[in-house]
Motif scaffolding. Structure first.
Motif, PDB file in Angstrom:
ATOM      1  N   ILE A  83       0.830  -1.215   0.000  1.00 30.63           N
ATOM      2  CA  ILE A  83       0.000   0.000   0.000  1.00 30.63           C
ATOM      3  C   ILE A  83       0.869   1.271   0.000  1.00 30.63           C
ATOM      4  N   PRO A  84       1.903   1.366   0.857  1.00 30.96           N
ATOM      5  CA  PRO A  84       2.758   2.563   0.767  1.00 30.96           C
ATOM      6  C   PRO A  84       3.398   2.716  -0.610  1.00 30.96           C
ATOM      7  N   TRP A  85       3.761   1.570  -1.222  1.00 34.64           N
ATOM      8  CA  TRP A  85       4.391   1.611  -2.548  1.00 34.64           C
ATOM      9  C   TRP A  85       3.412   2.170  -3.581  1.00 34.64           C
ATOM     10  N   VAL A  86       2.160   1.662  -3.557  1.00 31.40           N
ATOM     11  CA  VAL A  86       1.147   2.153  -4.501  1.00 31.40           C
ATOM     12  C   VAL A  86       0.948   3.656  -4.309  1.00 31.40           C
ATOM     13  N   LEU A  87       0.839   4.068  -3.036  1.00 25.65           N
ATOM     14  CA  LEU A  87       0.578   5.481  -2.783  1.00 25.65           C
ATOM     15  C   LEU A  87       1.760   6.353  -3.192  1.00 25.65           C
ATOM     16  N   SER A  88       2.993   5.843  -3.003  1.00 29.47           N
ATOM     17  CA  SER A  88       4.157   6.639  -3.437  1.00 29.47           C
ATOM     18  C   SER A  88       4.179   6.767  -4.951  1.00 29.47           C
ATOM     19  N   LEU A  89       3.775   5.686  -5.649  1.00 29.65           N
ATOM     20  CA  LEU A  89       3.688   5.753  -7.103  1.00 29.65           C
ATOM     21  C   LEU A  89       2.759   6.879  -7.530  1.00 29.65           C
ATOM     22  N   VAL A  90       1.567   6.901  -6.881  1.00 28.50           N
ATOM     23  CA  VAL A  90       0.595   7.943  -7.203  1.00 28.50           C
ATOM     24  C   VAL A  90       1.191   9.317  -6.936  1.00 28.50           C
ATOM     25  N   LEU A  91       1.903   9.413  -5.805  1.00 28.43           N
ATOM     26  CA  LEU A  91       2.510  10.679  -5.410  1.00 28.43           C
ATOM     27  C   LEU A  91       3.479  11.172  -6.479  1.00 28.43           C
ATOM     28  N   ASN A  92       4.290  10.234  -7.013  1.00 21.71           N
ATOM     29  CA  ASN A  92       5.230  10.622  -8.062  1.00 21.71           C
ATOM     30  C   ASN A  92       4.514  11.017  -9.341  1.00 21.71           C
ATOM     31  N   LYS A  93       3.373  10.355  -9.600  1.00 12.77           N
ATOM     32  CA  LYS A  93       2.618  10.656 -10.818  1.00 12.77           C
ATOM     33  C   LYS A  93       2.013  12.056 -10.765  1.00 12.77           C
ATOM     34  N   VAL A  94       1.393  12.399  -9.623  1.00 14.53           N
ATOM     35  CA  VAL A  94       0.687  13.681  -9.565  1.00 14.53           C
ATOM     36  C   VAL A  94       1.634  14.831  -9.230  1.00 14.53           C
ATOM     37  N   LYS A  95       2.867  14.496  -8.794  1.00 16.94           N
ATOM     38  CA  LYS A  95       3.888  15.515  -8.532  1.00 16.94           C
ATOM     39  C   LYS A  95       3.432  16.597  -7.551  1.00 16.94           C
ATOM     40  N   ILE A  96       2.772  16.178  -6.517  1.00 17.48           N
ATOM     41  CA  ILE A  96       2.427  17.137  -5.466  1.00 17.48           C
ATOM     42  C   ILE A  96       3.048  16.618  -4.183  1.00 17.48           C
ATOM     43  N   ARG A  97       3.921  17.412  -3.585  1.00 21.07           N
ATOM     44  CA  ARG A  97       4.685  16.890  -2.462  1.00 21.07           C
ATOM     45  C   ARG A  97       4.172  17.397  -1.115  1.00 21.07           C
ATOM     46  N   ARG A  98       3.665  18.622  -1.122  1.00 24.03           N
ATOM     47  CA  ARG A  98       3.340  19.228   0.165  1.00 24.03           C
ATOM     48  C   ARG A  98       1.884  19.642   0.226  1.00 24.03           C
ATOM     49  N   GLU A  99       1.394  19.662   1.422  1.00 19.58           N
ATOM     50  CA  GLU A  99       0.034  20.112   1.641  1.00 19.58           C
ATOM     51  C   GLU A  99       0.137  21.487   2.274  1.00 19.58           C
ATOM     52  N   VAL A 100      -0.144  22.536   1.481  1.00 20.51           N
ATOM     53  CA  VAL A 100       0.105  23.884   1.983  1.00 20.51           C
ATOM     54  C   VAL A 100      -1.021  24.342   2.905  1.00 20.51           C
ATOM     55  N   GLU A 101      -2.261  24.199   2.415  1.00 23.23           N
ATOM     56  CA  GLU A 101      -3.382  24.698   3.206  1.00 23.23           C
ATOM     57  C   GLU A 101      -4.130  23.547   3.849  1.00 23.23           C
ATOM     58  N   THR A 102      -4.529  23.743   5.098  1.00 19.25           N
ATOM     59  CA  THR A 102      -5.423  22.766   5.724  1.00 19.25           C
ATOM     60  C   THR A 102      -6.535  23.542   6.407  1.00 19.25           C
ATOM     61  N   TYR A 103      -7.621  22.853   6.717  1.00 18.25           N
ATOM     62  CA  TYR A 103      -8.741  23.551   7.366  1.00 18.25           C
ATOM     63  C   TYR A 103      -8.385  23.953   8.785  1.00 18.25           C
ATOM     64  N   VAL A 104      -7.598  23.100   9.472  1.00 20.60           N
ATOM     65  CA  VAL A 104      -7.145  23.439  10.819  1.00 20.60           C
ATOM     66  C   VAL A 104      -5.628  23.521  10.741  1.00 20.60           C
ATOM     67  N   ALA A 105      -5.042  24.550  11.351  1.00 25.16           N
ATOM     68  CA  ALA A 105      -3.588  24.696  11.309  1.00 25.16           C
ATOM     69  C   ALA A 105      -2.922  23.462  11.905  1.00 25.16           C
ATOM     70  N   LEU A 106      -1.771  23.088  11.340  1.00 18.42           N
ATOM     71  CA  LEU A 106      -1.167  21.815  11.724  1.00 18.42           C
ATOM     72  C   LEU A 106      -0.813  21.689  13.209  1.00 18.42           C
ATOM     73  N   PRO A 107      -0.156  22.707  13.820  1.00 24.19           N
ATOM     74  CA  PRO A 107       0.127  22.569  15.260  1.00 24.19           C
ATOM     75  C   PRO A 107      -1.149  22.383  16.066  1.00 24.19           C
ATOM     76  N   ALA A 108      -2.178  23.129  15.674  1.00 27.04           N
ATOM     77  CA  ALA A 108      -3.452  23.019  16.396  1.00 27.04           C
ATOM     78  C   ALA A 108      -4.021  21.620  16.240  1.00 27.04           C
ATOM     79  N   SER A 109      -3.925  21.053  15.023  1.00 26.91           N
ATOM     80  CA  SER A 109      -4.529  19.738  14.849  1.00 26.91           C
ATOM     81  C   SER A 109      -3.752  18.684  15.633  1.00 26.91           C
ATOM     82  N   MET A 110      -2.417  18.882  15.739  1.00 28.73           N
ATOM     83  CA  MET A 110      -1.666  17.955  16.576  1.00 28.73           C
ATOM     84  C   MET A 110      -2.139  18.020  18.023  1.00 28.73           C
ATOM     85  N   LEU A 111      -2.321  19.250  18.492  1.00 30.22           N
ATOM     86  CA  LEU A 111      -2.780  19.426  19.883  1.00 30.22           C
ATOM     87  C   LEU A 111      -4.152  18.785  20.085  1.00 30.22           C
ATOM     88  N   ILE A 112      -5.044  19.041  19.116  1.00 26.72           N
ATOM     89  CA  ILE A 112      -6.398  18.483  19.233  1.00 26.72           C
ATOM     90  C   ILE A 112      -6.328  16.961  19.310  1.00 26.72           C
TER      91      ILE A 112
END
Lengths: 227, 497
Positions: A83-112
């Motif tokens: 499964i990680p291999w399949v998902l990495s393949l997809v990741l390489n295909k779509v060429k998107i590496r980072r998630e810039v925007e999220t609905y909840v800020a990342l530190p906050a979501s970790m805390l939650i």
């Protein structure tokens, strides 16, 4: 004769290693909610699955169950490698590496998610689902993983992260099944394994199609169908 | 015993469909395959009626009257969808929407889809049932996103994510039920089997079964398209190719209902009827109310039909919630009626959409003049769908209502009736405008559209359910009646004879 279960029971007498792995599993899902890089999230998922495999192995050795070895083997192959291999393949295909925007800020979501985990651990200690082999910390871990998986699915915008949230949830359910019923019959486990694997491929293909049709994998861009 | 062919034939047909080079040839192969499948389905029903439940393949397959009823539905709707596919796909190839390889892929997928649905309704093992339900999602996701444009891809994505999450919840329910069974000393190898679980149901811990039922209701309820987890349903139904919409609406969502039904039987024995009845009633009425609202404001004809499926899921759920034998009987016969009427309506509206090149109802006018047969079928089917007598849906809704009053659910029955009346008005207005009324384009000018039907095969695919819809209102054939009676007994008592 060398008795494996004896060894295990002496080594894990205080269940410290076991508890350590369970806490690592929960920790990995919490770190997932705080990471921006998709690759990291996939790696964390593989790590978390590896932790689960060890947990099943320990419970299998303690119960002398041969089916459990098979199941841990399947899980290792599926969730840690394929499964990680399949998902990495997809990741390489779509060429998107980072998630810039999220609905909840990342530190906050970790805390939650930390809060969620603490809350779940606090609540579930009073409900002891009988588990002769292991402590009930796995139950708390599984419930918090299901909730954290849902949280990831709700707060992230990238289609790929949503798939990973789904699989964290799935891992949580898997942990729940280890804790309560040890294992399903082998036929069922094999079927679930196949479904998960095919599911990863199907969803991966759709992530690629979304990228082609919408030129993004942000699910909030998909707003054609309403009412 | 022909039972093994029930599972082999879809697979074989799917593979054979890969060979021919001419589209029509593939279509006829598919029709032949599903025709044989339908025959085997009928013989299975005959067998269950004559000599009781069938065990097969090391008890992994278990077919009682309830499963036989579902097999009848699946094979019948598959046959109709295959007949309709010939003309529909020919039209799509002529309009250069797809090529021969996509067509072969379509037929292969549709056969696997039929196979997985048959597996859902005929397995004895809850775990295998879960696997099969998940497999239906994965296979049909490709069918929903068949056209590979923006809207279908969006619909397929929503469909796959929502259903997978939903079914994951159902897994929690299954784990809890298994736990409850092993906790009271159930045999581990058998504790996922329906017949065994029913056997030990009275011993199970009510608390666990209650929690398990809630998870199952949410999980498989998502698959059944029941409110409030229904949001994938109108999208998937409206964007899929028409034969697939008919399969989704006619049988797939009923597979979800089937799973809940089996669990309801178990929960009824372990906990008592009040618990399931209350929960089902809430979800059923909620589906009815939400569907009614969306039916009134809808413009897209396929979305209209999809919301109408939501309404009928609500009706069936209410019938199960009322729980008296007559209401359950009504709910079961409603499953058949709804499958027939909805197949009919999807096919006619598919024909109209191909003819007018739009799914917007405000631009489809005067169908009776443009397409005499499809237009008439639209009118008759629309009346049947809205629930007017003398058609079959009126009868089953009447049964359910009667069951509701018998079981003293006066307020729920009143709400049920009110929603039906509102839907009757809204739906008849939409469909009457489509059937009669001046043909015009967006700017209001009167335009002429060439008269004529889309294809001969679609006429046959529309004709068969049309006859059944009219017939079932007056006369239920004795074997079908017996089957429904047996299935009702299974739901009320937990076991058949």
């Amino acid at each position: 004769m060398f008795d494996l279960s004896n060894l295990v029971s002496t080594v894990f007498h205080k269940q410290e290693v076991y508890e350590f792995i369970v806490s690592l599993i929960v920790l990995s899902s919490i770190i997932m909610t705080g990471s921006r890089r998709l690759e990291t999230i996939i790696k964390l998922f593989a790590l978390q699955s590896l932790g689960l495999v060890i947990v099943i192995l320990i419970s299998g050795i303690a119960r002398h169950s041969h089916e459990t070895y098979m199941i841990s083997g399947i899980t290792l192959l599926g969730k840690c490698i394929l499964i990680p291999w399949v998902l990495s393949l997809v990741l390489n295909k779509v060429k998107i590496r980072r998630e810039v925007e999220t609905y909840v800020a990342l530190p906050a979501s970790m805390l939650i998610c930390c809060g969620v985990a603490v809350f779940v651990f606090y609540i579930t200690t009073s409900y002891k689902i009988a588990s002769e082999v292991m402590s009930s910390s796995l139950l708390s871990a599984s419930v918090s993983m299901i909730l954290i998986g849902l949280f990831i699915m709700m707060t992230r915008k990238k289609a790929l992260t949503q798939i990973l949230g789904l699989y964290v949830m799935e891992n949580g359910i898997f942990a729940l099944s280890i804790d309560t019923i040890y294992d399903m019959p082998l036929v069922v486990e094999m079927g679930i394994f196949l479904d998960l694997l095919i599911g990863a491929m199907v969803m991966g293909i759709y992530v690629y199609r979304i990228k082609q049709s919408f030129d993004t994998i942000n699910v909030e861009e998909m707003q054609e169908l309403k009412g | 015993m022909l039972l093994e062919y029930l599972f082999l034939i879809p697979i074989i047909t799917g593979l054979i469909c890969l060979i021919p080079k001419r589209p029509s040839c593939i279509g006829y192969t598919q029709v032949l395959g599903t025709l044989i499948l339908f025959g085997i389905g009928l013989s299975t029903i005959q067998h269950t009626l004559n000599s009781g439940s069938i065990y097969f393949l090391n008890d992994l397959v278990y077919i009682d009257a309830l499963s036989a009823l579902m097999i009848f539905l699946i094979t019948l709707v598959s046959l109709l969808a295959s007949i309709y596919s010939i003309g529909y796909m020919k039209n799509q190839i002529e309009e250069k929407i797809h090529n021969i390889w996509k067509l072969k892929g379509y037929y292969l997928l549709i056969n696997i889809f039929i196979f997985t649905m048959l597996m859902v309704v005929s397995t004895n093992n809850i775990g295998v049932m879960w696997i099969a339900i998940e497999a239906t999602t994965l296979v049909s996701a490709f069918l929903v996103g068949y056209y590979n444009k923006e809207r279908p891809v969006e619909a397929a994505w929503k469909y796959i994510i929502l259903c997978t999450v939903g079914i994951a919840f159902a897994m929690i329910g299954i784990i809890l039920a298994y736990y409850a069974a092993t906790e009271v000393g159930g045999v581990r190898e058998l504790s996922l089997h329906w017949d065994y679980l029913i056997h030990i149901a009275h011993k199970l811990d009510p608390t666990f079964i209650k929690i398990a039922f809630v998870f199952i209701l949410i999980g498989f309820g998502t698959k059944a398209g029941r409110a409030p987890m229904h949001s994938w349903l109108p999208d998937a139904h409206s964007e899929a190719p028409t034969p697939v919409s008919a399969l989704l609406s006619g049988v797939l969502i009923k597979c979800g209902i089937y799973c809940i039904l089996r669990f309801t039987v178990l929960t009824n024995i372990a906990v008592g009827k009040d618990f399931t009845s209350g929960l089902l009633l809430v979800f059923g009425l909620l589906s009815l109310i939400i569907a009614t609202f969306f039916i009134l404001i809808q413009h897209n004809v396929k979305r209209l039909l999809a919301y109408h499926s939501l309404e009928h899921i609500g009706i069936i759920t209410c019938g199960l919630a009322f729980g008296t034998p007559i209401a359950v009987f009504g709910a079961l016969i409603h499953m058949i009626n709804h499958a027939m009427v909805k197949t009919l309506m999807f096919f006619t509206s598919g024909n109209l959409a191909l003819k007018y090149h739009t799914k917007d109802m405000t631009h489809i006018r005067g169908a009776i003049n443009v397409m005499p047969f499809s237009g008439t079928a639209l009118l008759v089917g629309g009346l049947a769908l809205a629930g007017s007598p003398p058609f079959s849906i009126f009868l089953s809704e009447f049964y359910i209502l009667r069951g509701g009053i018998q079981s003293h659910h006066y307020i729920a029955s009143g709400l049920f009736l009110l929603m039906l009346v509102i839907v009757f008005g809204g739906l008849s207005q939409h469909l009457l405008e489509m059937a009669i009324g001046p043909v015009s384009n967006t700017s209001g000018e009167v335009v002429t559209i060439a008269k004529g039907e889309i294809s001969k095969s679609s006429l046959l695919a529309i004709g068969i359910p049309l006859i059944l819809v009219c017939l079932l209102g007056f006369y239920v054939p004795p074997p079908l009646f017996n089957l429904l009676n047996e299935a009702t007994k299974i739901i009320n008592l937990g076991h058949s004879l």
